[in-house]
Design an enzyme around this catalytic site. Structure first.
Site, short mmCIF file in Angstrom:
data_model
loop_
_atom_site.label_atom_id
_atom_site.label_comp_id
_atom_site.label_asym_id
_atom_site.label_seq_id
_atom_site.Cartn_x
_atom_site.Cartn_y
_atom_site.Cartn_z
N HIS A 166 0.97 -1.18 -0.05
CA HIS A 166 0.07 0.13 -0.05
C HIS A 166 0.86 1.24 -0.23
CE1 HIS A 166 -3.24 -2.77 1.88
NE2 HIS A 166 -3.31 -2.62 0.79
N GLU A 169 1.69 3.88 2.63
CA GLU A 169 2.06 3.61 4.03
C GLU A 169 3.67 3.62 3.99
OE1 GLU A 169 -1.96 0.75 4.10
OE2 GLU A 169 0.03 -0.29 4.44
N HIS A 259 3.12 -3.02 6.92
CA HIS A 259 2.00 -2.09 6.51
C HIS A 259 2.14 -1.08 7.60
CE1 HIS A 259 -0.43 -4.12 3.45
NE2 HIS A 259 0.57 -5.19 3.70
N GLU A 335 1.82 -4.08 11.36
CA GLU A 335 1.12 -2.71 11.10
C GLU A 335 1.76 -1.69 12.17
OE1 GLU A 335 -1.95 -3.87 8.39
OE2 GLU A 335 -1.34 -1.82 9.10
#
Ligand code: GEM
Ligand code: ZN
Length: 375
Positions: A166, A169, A259, A335
Site C-alpha cells: 500500500h 504506508e 504495512h 502494522e
C-alpha cells in the site's frame, strides 16, 4: 502563497488559496481507483511569525474517514525533520495550522520515504554485500529489487519481508531501511547468529508507481496489491506476480508483510488464524513472535489490532494469509500507526520513520531468537 505537489509522492488539489489563514485543499484519489487519504504538498510564501491554516475539504470522504479523529498532520521545513501540527477533524473537513517559522514548509499524512532514498538504500545494500536476486518491474516500468542478505546455503531458513504494497504506508520502507542497515552490520552478534541459520529475502518497496504518484492504496492500474495474491496478473498486478514466482522457487519459512494502519494508534500484528491450514504450531509461533517483541522492549503490543478471523474464514487474497497457507509458515502482517503508538506517546512527532526503523531492529532480535524453531 504557492502550493505544489508535482513531486515524488506529492498529492494535493488547490481549491482556494486566497486566504492564507484558511487555504482550501482537497486530496486527489488514487489513479483508476476511488481510494484516497495520503496527502503531501509544499507551501511557499509563508509569513514567518504568522499562523497559517489549511483545510482538507474532502477528508470526510476518504478511504478511512473515521481515522481522522486523534490524527495530527506532519510538517517539515527541510524534508528531514518532521513534526506534528495542531489538527482537528470537523464537519467532514480536516483542519491543521502552522505557526510559520520559515517561508516554506512541507505537509504530509506521514513522514514520506523518498524514492531517491530508496535508490540509495538499495545501492548501499548491494555495495555492502547484499545480493540482487532479481529485479521486477512495476506497471510503469519502475524497478522492484528483490534483495538477499545472507548466504544461500542448503538447509538455511528462508525469511521473506516485503513492504509498502500500500504505497501511502511510508512507514513500511522506513522499517525496511532500519532492517537492512542492521542486517549489514558485521559486528552485530545477533545478526551473525541469524545469518548463520537463515537468509533474508527483502522487497523494500512493492509499489513504486503508487508511492511516486502519492497513492494511498493501489498501483498504477488501481489494484490493491494486498488483494491480488490469488489472482495476480501481468496486466494488473505484476508486482505481486514477481514476488510469488520467486517464493515458489526459493521457499518461505517466515513471512512478514509490512504495512501502516490509519485508525489504530498502536503497533500490532495480524496473523493467519482464519486460514484453513492454521495449526496449533503456527498459533504458538505467532504468539511467541508477538510476546518476544514485547519482552525485548519493542514498541509493540497485542491488546489492540484487527478483529480475529473466524476459523476457515480468512481472506486468502491477502499476502499474509496467502503465503501462510501456501507455505505452512509463520506469516504476519505488521502494522504501524499513522497516528502514534499510544502505549508510549511522543506528541511532538507521533509515530515516525525513526521509530519504524527501531522496530525493525527489534524484529531482527526476535527472528534471531526464533530462527531455529520455524519448522
Ligand atoms: C490490511 S490487512 C487486513 C488484515 N485483516 C485481518 N483481519 N487479518 C489490509 O490490507 O486491509 C493491511 C493494511 O492495509 O494495512
Ligand atoms: Zn496496508
Amino acid at each position: 502563497m504557492k502550493i505544489s505537489a508535482d513531486f515524488d509522492s506529492g498529492n494535493i488539489q488547490v481549491i482556494d488559496a486566497g486566504n492564507p489563514q484558511q487555504v482550501l485543499l482537497a486530496i486527489r484519489p488514487d489513479l483508476n481507483s476511488g481510494h484516497f487519504q495520503w496527502f503531501h504538498f509544499r507551501v511557499q510564501g509563508l509569513q514567518p511569525g504568522q499562523s497559517h491554516g489549511f483545510v482538507l475539504t474532502n477528508a470526510g470522504q476518504s478511504a478511512y474517514n473515521h481515522a481522522w479523529d486523534g490524527y495530527q498532520a506532519v510538517a517539515s521545513y527541510d524534508q528531514q525533520n518532521w513534526f506534528r501540527v495542531p489538527t482537528r477533524f470537523e464537519d467532514g473537513q480536516l483542519h491543521f495550522h502552522l505557526q510559520a517559522e520559515q517561508e516554506q514548509a512541507w505537509f504530509a499524512y506521514f513522514e514520506p520515504y523518498p524514492r531517491l532514498r530508496h535508490e540509495h538504500l538499495v545501492a548501499t545494500a548491494l555495495a555492502q554485500g547484499a545480493e540482487l536476486v532479481a529485479c521486477g518491474r512495476s506497471l510503469e516500468g519502475r524497478d522492484i529489487p528483490l534483495l538477499r542478505i545472507g548466504a544461500a546455503a542448503p538447509g538455511s531458513r528462508k525469511l521473506w519481508i516485503i513492504a509498502q504494497q500500500h504505497p501511502g504506508e511510508h512507514m513500511a520502507e522506513w522499517f525496511m531501511e532500519g532492517l537492512i542497515e542492521r542486517l549489514q552490520d558485521p559486528q552485530d552478534t545477533e545478526v551473525v547468529q541469524l545469518l548463520a541459520q537463515a537468509e533474508l529475502y527483502l522487497v523494500p518497496n512493492m509499489n513504486p508507481d503508487g508511492a511516486w504518484r502519492g497513492h494511498l492504496r493501489t498501483n498504477y492500474a488501481g489494484q490493491d496489491l494486498n488483494r491480488a495474491w490469488q489472482s495476480a496478473s501481468t496486466e494488473c498486478s505484476p508486482e505481486v506476480l514477481f514476488v510469488q514466482q520467486h517464493m515458489r522457487r526459493i521457499g518461505v519459512d517466515l513471512f512478514l508483510d509490512i504495512h501502516g494502519d490509519e485508525e489504530i494508534p498502536h503497533v500490532f500484528a495480524a496473523g493467519c488464524e482464519g486460514n484453513p491450514g492454521y495449526t496449533p504450531r503456527l498459533a504458538a509461533l505467532e504468539d511467541e513472535f508477538r510476546t518476544r517483541l514485547i519482552d525485548n522492549g519493542a514498541e509493540f503490543q497485542k491488546r489492540y489490532g484487527y478483529p480475529r478471523d473466524e476459523q476457515g474464514q480468512a481472506n486468502l487474497t491477502l499476502a499474509c494469509n496467502a503465503v501462510g497457507q501456501a507455505f505452512d509458515c509463520l506469516s504476519l502482517t505488521l502494522e504501524m500507526p499513522f497516528k502514534d503508538h499510544d502505549d508510549n506517546p511522543q506528541p511532538s512527532t507521533g509515530w515516525n520513520g525513526a521509530r519504524s526503523a527501531k522496530l525493525a531492529r527489534d524484529v531482527i532480535r526476535v527472528m534471531a531468537q526464533m530462527v531455529g524453531k520455524l519448522r
